[in-house]
Write a protein that holds these residues in place. Structure first.
Motif, PDB file in Angstrom:
ATOM      1  N   PHE A 203       0.833  -1.203   0.000  1.00 25.06           N
ATOM      2  CA  PHE A 203       0.000   0.000   0.000  1.00 25.06           C
ATOM      3  C   PHE A 203       0.870   1.256   0.000  1.00 25.06           C
ATOM      4  CE2 PHE A 203      -2.408   3.345   2.257  1.00 25.06           C
ATOM      5  CZ  PHE A 203      -3.472   3.469   1.376  1.00 25.06           C
ATOM      6  N   GLN A 204       1.968   1.235   0.749  1.00 28.35           N
ATOM      7  CA  GLN A 204       2.884   2.381   0.776  1.00 28.35           C
ATOM      8  C   GLN A 204       3.495   2.625  -0.606  1.00 28.35           C
ATOM      9  OE1 GLN A 204       5.614   1.268   3.880  1.00 28.35           O
ATOM     10  NE2 GLN A 204       4.121   1.605   5.518  1.00 28.35           N
ATOM     11  N   LEU A 205       3.802   1.541  -1.299  1.00 27.92           N
ATOM     12  CA  LEU A 205       4.324   1.667  -2.659  1.00 27.92           C
ATOM     13  C   LEU A 205       3.282   2.294  -3.572  1.00 27.92           C
ATOM     14  CD1 LEU A 205       6.361   1.033  -4.924  1.00 27.92           C
ATOM     15  CD2 LEU A 205       5.389  -1.271  -5.043  1.00 27.92           C
ATOM     16  N   LEU A 206       2.052   1.816  -3.467  1.00 36.25           N
ATOM     17  CA  LEU A 206       0.954   2.370  -4.271  1.00 36.25           C
ATOM     18  C   LEU A 206       0.798   3.862  -4.018  1.00 36.25           C
ATOM     19  CD1 LEU A 206      -1.663   1.893  -6.046  1.00 36.25           C
ATOM     20  CD2 LEU A 206      -2.857   1.608  -3.866  1.00 36.25           C
ATOM     21  N   GLU A 207       0.744   4.247  -2.754  1.00 39.62           N
ATOM     22  CA  GLU A 207       0.544   5.647  -2.391  1.00 39.62           C
ATOM     23  C   GLU A 207       1.685   6.530  -2.906  1.00 39.62           C
ATOM     24  OE1 GLU A 207      -2.191   7.176   0.025  1.00 39.62           O
ATOM     25  OE2 GLU A 207      -2.798   5.792  -1.557  1.00 39.62           O
ATOM     26  N   ALA A 208       2.914   6.049  -2.810  1.00 38.34           N
ATOM     27  CA  ALA A 208       4.065   6.836  -3.256  1.00 38.34           C
ATOM     28  C   ALA A 208       4.027   7.072  -4.759  1.00 38.34           C
ATOM     29  CB  ALA A 208       5.364   6.137  -2.869  1.00 38.34           C
ATOM     30  N   ILE A 209       3.624   6.045  -5.510  1.00 38.37           N
ATOM     31  CA  ILE A 209       3.541   6.193  -6.973  1.00 38.37           C
ATOM     32  C   ILE A 209       2.425   7.151  -7.350  1.00 38.37           C
ATOM     33  CG2 ILE A 209       2.995   4.983  -9.119  1.00 38.37           C
ATOM     34  CD1 ILE A 209       4.414   2.519  -7.925  1.00 38.37           C
ATOM     35  N   LEU A 210       1.246   6.955  -6.744  1.00 32.03           N
ATOM     36  CA  LEU A 210       0.094   7.793  -7.093  1.00 32.03           C
ATOM     37  C   LEU A 210       0.301   9.249  -6.688  1.00 32.03           C
ATOM     38  CD1 LEU A 210      -2.910   5.453  -6.171  1.00 32.03           C
ATOM     39  CD2 LEU A 210      -1.776   5.756  -8.376  1.00 32.03           C
ATOM     40  N   SER A 211       1.093   9.485  -5.640  1.00 26.68           N
ATOM     41  CA  SER A 211       1.359  10.864  -5.208  1.00 26.68           C
ATOM     42  C   SER A 211       2.588  11.448  -5.899  1.00 26.68           C
ATOM     43  CB  SER A 211       1.542  10.923  -3.688  1.00 26.68           C
ATOM     44  OG  SER A 211       2.616  10.096  -3.270  1.00 26.68           O
ATOM     45  N   LYS A 212       3.124  10.682  -6.865  1.00 22.84           N
ATOM     46  CA  LYS A 212       4.248  11.140  -7.703  1.00 22.84           C
ATOM     47  C   LYS A 212       5.472  11.525  -6.874  1.00 22.84           C
ATOM     48  CE  LYS A 212       1.730  12.669 -11.834  1.00 22.84           C
ATOM     49  NZ  LYS A 212       2.573  11.940 -12.792  1.00 22.84           N
ATOM     50  N   GLN A 213       5.881  10.609  -6.013  1.00 23.69           N
ATOM     51  CA  GLN A 213       7.095  10.792  -5.210  1.00 23.69           C
ATOM     52  C   GLN A 213       8.100   9.703  -5.599  1.00 23.69           C
ATOM     53  OE1 GLN A 213       6.394  12.017  -0.930  1.00 23.69           O
ATOM     54  NE2 GLN A 213       4.384  11.153  -1.388  1.00 23.69           N
ATOM     55  N   PRO A 214       8.920   9.945  -6.619  1.00 27.88           N
ATOM     56  CA  PRO A 214       9.814   8.909  -7.143  1.00 27.88           C
ATOM     57  C   PRO A 214      10.743   8.286  -6.108  1.00 27.88           C
ATOM     58  CG  PRO A 214       9.737  10.789  -8.632  1.00 27.88           C
ATOM     59  CD  PRO A 214       9.023  11.194  -7.394  1.00 27.88           C
ATOM     60  N   ALA A 215      11.438   9.107  -5.337  1.00 29.16           N
ATOM     61  CA  ALA A 215      12.396   8.575  -4.359  1.00 29.16           C
ATOM     62  C   ALA A 215      11.690   7.760  -3.285  1.00 29.16           C
ATOM     63  CB  ALA A 215      13.187   9.720  -3.725  1.00 29.16           C
ATOM     64  N   VAL A 216      10.533   8.228  -2.861  1.00 25.31           N
ATOM     65  CA  VAL A 216       9.756   7.504  -1.837  1.00 25.31           C
ATOM     66  C   VAL A 216       9.264   6.173  -2.398  1.00 25.31           C
ATOM     67  CG1 VAL A 216       7.729   7.588  -0.335  1.00 25.31           C
ATOM     68  CG2 VAL A 216       9.068   9.660  -0.729  1.00 25.31           C
TER      69      VAL A 216
END
Length: 249
Positions: A203-216
């Motif tokens: 879920f954290q991976l999903l959220e980071a991608i959808l919020s456009k945070q590449p490094a995260v």
């Protein structure tokens, strides 16, 4: 002053290049049938003789194949060299699964980074749809369905990176990835607290991608796979120790 006359590309060259690009970026899937010649000429806004010439060239390159009376298809065998007996051998040896996790660190980590950086709204919808399918399978306690959708989720992330090398490499070794995911799930889901942690990481991976945070996103991918790798190692050590203890009696 003399000027060098720039040679204009032939129309067939342009069509050939466009179809090659469509195969590379996945717009045309391997094994997919091309539209009828008349329709394709209309889509490209070109003459049928120029289109025919381009298709003949792509056939000679081995990228397209024509079936008698059945149309023209993207060559399905383009990935055969990525799915040779060596991969089957890798698939059946438990030790290679750890090497594959290390490989996934590189492939999925960078894919997550670029998916967050380059992903389109359509890409994100596909990723969300795959994630929702995972959740539905979990609620039904359908483990096989969940494994299939987890694999599709990661492939959707890789597609969203818009790196054609990543995309074709991942699809070429898809059976290996699916086997690795299946092994991880089958072993680790036996421990509810571990399964919960894996769901949280995904879920954290999903959220980071959808919020456009590449490094995260890259960090989330690394955290997820590191946890799987370390937890599997701990479980295997404990199981080996338990078997040794049993052997003493």
């Amino acid at each position: 002053m003399s000027y060098v006359k720039i040679k204009q590309p032939k129309l067939a060259d342009v069509i050939e290049s466009r179809i090659e690009s469509m195969i590379l970026d996945g717009s045309l899937e391997l094994g997919e049938k091309l539209p009828a010649e008349r329709e394709l000429a209309r889509q490209f806004d070109v003459s049928r003789p120029s289109l025919r010439e381009a298709i003949q060239r792509l056939e000679s390159k081995g990228l397209l194949t024509r079936r008698q009376g059945g149309g023209t298809y993207v060559q399905q065998a383009l990935r055969e060299k990525l799915a040779d007996p060596l991969f089957e051998l890798l698939n059946t040896h438990p030790e290679s699964q750890y090497d594959l996790i290390e490989f996934r660190h590189a492939l999925e980590g960078f894919s997550a980074y670029y998916a967050a950086l380059r992903g389109t709204a359509e890409d994100f919808d596909k990723i969300k749809s795959c994630y929702a399918a995972i959740e539905r399978a979990q609620k039904k306690q359908d483990l096989n369905c969940e494994i299939q959708n987890v694999a599709l989720f990661y492939l959707a992330v890789i597609d969203a990176s818009h790196n054609v090398v990543f995309m074709h490499l991942a699809r070429g070794i898809q059976p290996l990835l699916e086997k690795n995911i299946s092994d991880n799930v089958q072993q680790l889901y036996a421990y509810p607290e571990v399964a919960k942690k894996i769901h949280e990481h995904r879920f954290q991976l999903l959220e980071a991608i959808l919020s456009k945070q590449p490094a995260v996103a890259q960090q989330a991918s690394a955290q997820h796979l590191t946890y799987i790798e370390q937890t599997r190692s701990v479980i295997l050590r404990e199981e080996s120790s338990f078997k040794r203890e049993l052997g003493r009696f």
